[in-house]
Scaffold this motif. Structure first.
Motif, PDB file in Angstrom:
ATOM      1  N   LYS A 102       0.845  -1.209   0.000  1.00 33.10           N
ATOM      2  CA  LYS A 102       0.000   0.000   0.000  1.00 33.10           C
ATOM      3  C   LYS A 102       0.876   1.252   0.000  1.00 33.10           C
ATOM      4  N   ARG A 194      -7.766  13.128   8.997  1.00 30.61           N
ATOM      5  CA  ARG A 194      -7.306  11.733   9.049  1.00 30.61           C
ATOM      6  C   ARG A 194      -8.490  10.762   9.100  1.00 30.61           C
ATOM      7  N   GLN A 225     -21.543  -1.629   1.850  1.00 35.50           N
ATOM      8  CA  GLN A 225     -21.661  -2.459   3.060  1.00 35.50           C
ATOM      9  C   GLN A 225     -20.784  -1.860   4.156  1.00 35.50           C
ATOM     10  N   GLY A 226     -21.393  -1.580   5.322  1.00 37.31           N
ATOM     11  CA  GLY A 226     -20.640  -0.981   6.425  1.00 37.31           C
ATOM     12  C   GLY A 226     -20.794   0.522   6.352  1.00 37.31           C
ATOM     13  N   GLY A 231     -17.101   3.455   5.200  1.00 36.49           N
ATOM     14  CA  GLY A 231     -18.330   3.356   4.403  1.00 36.49           C
ATOM     15  C   GLY A 231     -19.134   4.638   4.374  1.00 36.49           C
ATOM     16  N   ASP A 250     -25.182  -1.761   8.343  1.00 33.68           N
ATOM     17  CA  ASP A 250     -24.275  -1.933   9.466  1.00 33.68           C
ATOM     18  C   ASP A 250     -24.336  -3.400   9.857  1.00 33.68           C
ATOM     19  N   ASN A 287     -27.375  -8.135   5.087  1.00 28.63           N
ATOM     20  CA  ASN A 287     -26.078  -7.765   4.517  1.00 28.63           C
ATOM     21  C   ASN A 287     -25.779  -8.601   3.286  1.00 28.63           C
ATOM     22  N   ALA A 301     -17.301  -2.197   2.631  1.00 27.42           N
ATOM     23  CA  ALA A 301     -16.488  -1.299   3.476  1.00 27.42           C
ATOM     24  C   ALA A 301     -16.678  -1.629   4.952  1.00 27.42           C
ATOM     25  N   ALA A 302     -16.899  -2.919   5.257  1.00 29.60           N
ATOM     26  CA  ALA A 302     -17.128  -3.284   6.662  1.00 29.60           C
ATOM     27  C   ALA A 302     -16.001  -4.147   7.208  1.00 29.60           C
ATOM     28  N   ALA A 324     -13.094  -1.868   2.542  1.00 33.72           N
ATOM     29  CA  ALA A 324     -12.494  -2.604   3.661  1.00 33.72           C
ATOM     30  C   ALA A 324     -11.166  -3.192   3.220  1.00 33.72           C
TER      31      ALA A 324
END
Ligand code: NAD
Length: 424
Positions: A102, A194, A225-226, A231, A250, A287, A301-302, A324
């Motif tokens: 990353k 941040r 998702q999330g 998210g 959630d 979900n 994104a959970a 995520a």
């Protein structure tokens, strides 16, 4: 092309196995010395420390903590510190490897690190969490530091945890060392922006990916998702930019409105946990149902490992953007490749977090705070530049977006190893 075996249980694969598989896929496209690949398959070091804690009732409990150092050829190790009962040495090594890629993909001068304490933070009082964090900082002190290894918040840790960690480290060093951790409260050297950064980067990269596929953001349907830090910020960014966010979720479930939700009206996980599934929307979904909605863009994104061999064939989205870390198992990845569904990888999409952590470290070592506007401007510049690097690789080879991202990252890390050589 080989067909994916849907009976293979992807969850059997550990983070380190996945990370090594991705390294080998990227290496197959580059002329990298085998010795360098072997070095990158391993971690430079993994530290295991015992952290004693005096509980509120006067008893002493001893927790195990790990800190993995994967590679620091481009700069100090960088990565989160999590408090979770499921933390293992293997997981820390795999997550540290992802941090190496990353940081290299974003072209920021850090290497990959990750660590955690095997503890359920929900079972600790605030005072216990503070004492555990201070003792952990002391146990890890020989191997961390602003120029060595810079931890950050992760699962179960937050800006307050980083403040205690920084204070304990500074007390022992005899000077204030804000650069030893990132994700601190701004009052002690944390950076503005941040918190929102990983979600914003997901939004920025989704816009780029849609433009690449000649899709207008206006009216594009999105499911997220999330609805936590990543998210909610991603959903609101895209909603504000003209997309139609039809579903968010959630841990308790999802809400769906085919005409688009007002994402600024839905409270996120931090604002009020559990509010998403309780929101008054036309339809509730599970979900699992959210992941297979017929939308233009799906943003998991959970948590990790939600797109698997079990549901990858049912996914109807035209584009997946990973919010995520590790939401797509290797098997699901192969299925999406066979089905022609592009997956924009986590190491780019959510890299706004580590990028603004880098900005925070720069502000700390220079003792000069940046405005929120400057943080946002520089974040956008860095994200667009990394997108272009990945896109150039994608356009010049027959590879997936993930492979393209890993090729960019591995080339940079391997070239740095080549330039520095092997000592002695
Ligand atoms: P968060 O705790 O703020 O939010 C998580 C959200 O996911 C919440 O809405 C929660 O209810 C939901 N959730 C939890 N378990 C779930 C489940 N089993 N099924 C469906 N939903 C579930 O967390 P976050 O900081 O937004 O992190 C989300 C992901 O993004 C994680 O994979 C994390 O590693 C990654 N990430 C976070 C950052 C960061 O700085 N926050 C940076 C990069 C990547």
């Amino acid at each position: 092309m080989t067909t994916v075996d849907p009976t293979r249980e992807p969850e059997e694969e550990s983070a380190v196995e996945t990370a090594r598989g991705q390294l080998e896929r990227a290496a197959a496209h580059l002329d990298v010395d085998q010795g360098t690949i072997e070095r990158l398959r391993q971690s430079t070091a993994v530290y295991r420390v015992a952290v004693p804690l005096e509980r509120d009732d006067g008893t002493t409990e001893v927790y195990t903590a790990y800190r993995a150092h994967h590679d620091d050829v481009r700069g100090p190790y960088k990565g989160g510190l999590r408090y979770h009962p499921g933390v293992t040495q293997e997981e820390c090594v795999g997550l540290a490897m992802w941090m190496t890629w990353k940081c290299a993909l974003m072209d920021i001068p850090f290497g990959g690190g990750k660590g955690g304490v095997v503890v359920d933070p929900k079972e600790l009082s605030r005072g216990e969490k503070e004492r555990l964090t201070r003792r952990l900082a002391q146990e890890l002190r020989p191997v961390i530091g602003p120029m060595k290894d810079i931890p950050a918040p992760d699962m179960g840790t937050d800006p307050q945890t980083m403040a205690w960690f920084m204070d304990a480290y500074s007390m022992q060093e005899g000077e204030t060392c804000p650069g030893v951790v990132t994700g601190k409260p701004p009052v002690i050297g944390g950076s503005y922006g941040r918190e929102e950064a990983p979600g914003l980067s997901v939004g920025i990269i989704t816009e780029q990916a849609l433009a690449y596929y000649d899709t207008d953001l206006e009216g594009t349907t999105v499911a997220v998702q999330g609805f936590g830090s990543v998210g909610a910020n991603a959903a609101r960014y895209l909603d504000d930019a003209g997309a139609t966010v039809v579903a968010v979720s959630d841990v308790d479930g999802a809400i769906f409105d085919p005409d688009g939700l007002d994402t600024n009206d839905v409270e996120d996980h931090d604002e009020t946990p559990g509010m998403v599934s309780g929101y008054d929307a036309p339809q509730s979904l599970s979900n699992e149902e959210l992941l297979t909605l017929d939308v233009d863009v799906l943003i998991p994104a959970a948590i990790g490992n939600v797109l698997t061999a079990t549901n990858a064939h049912e996914v109807q989205a035209d584009l997946i953007v990973e919010g995520a870390n590790g939401p797509t198992t290797s098997t699901a990845d192969r299925i999406f490749e066979e089905r022609g569904i592009p997956v924009i990888p986590d190491i780019l999409a959510n890299a706004g977090g580590v990028t603004v952590s880098y900005f925070e470290w720069l502000q700390d070592i220079n003792r000069r705070a940046w405005s929120l506007e400057r943080v946002y401007d520089e974040l956008e510049t860095e994200m667009l530049s990394a997108w272009e690097d990945m896109r150039t690789e994608y356009d010049s080879r027959d590879v997936t977006w993930r492979d393209a991202a890993y090729i960019v990252a591995l080339r940079r890390v391997a070239e740095a190893h080549g330039a520095r050589g092997l000592w002695p």
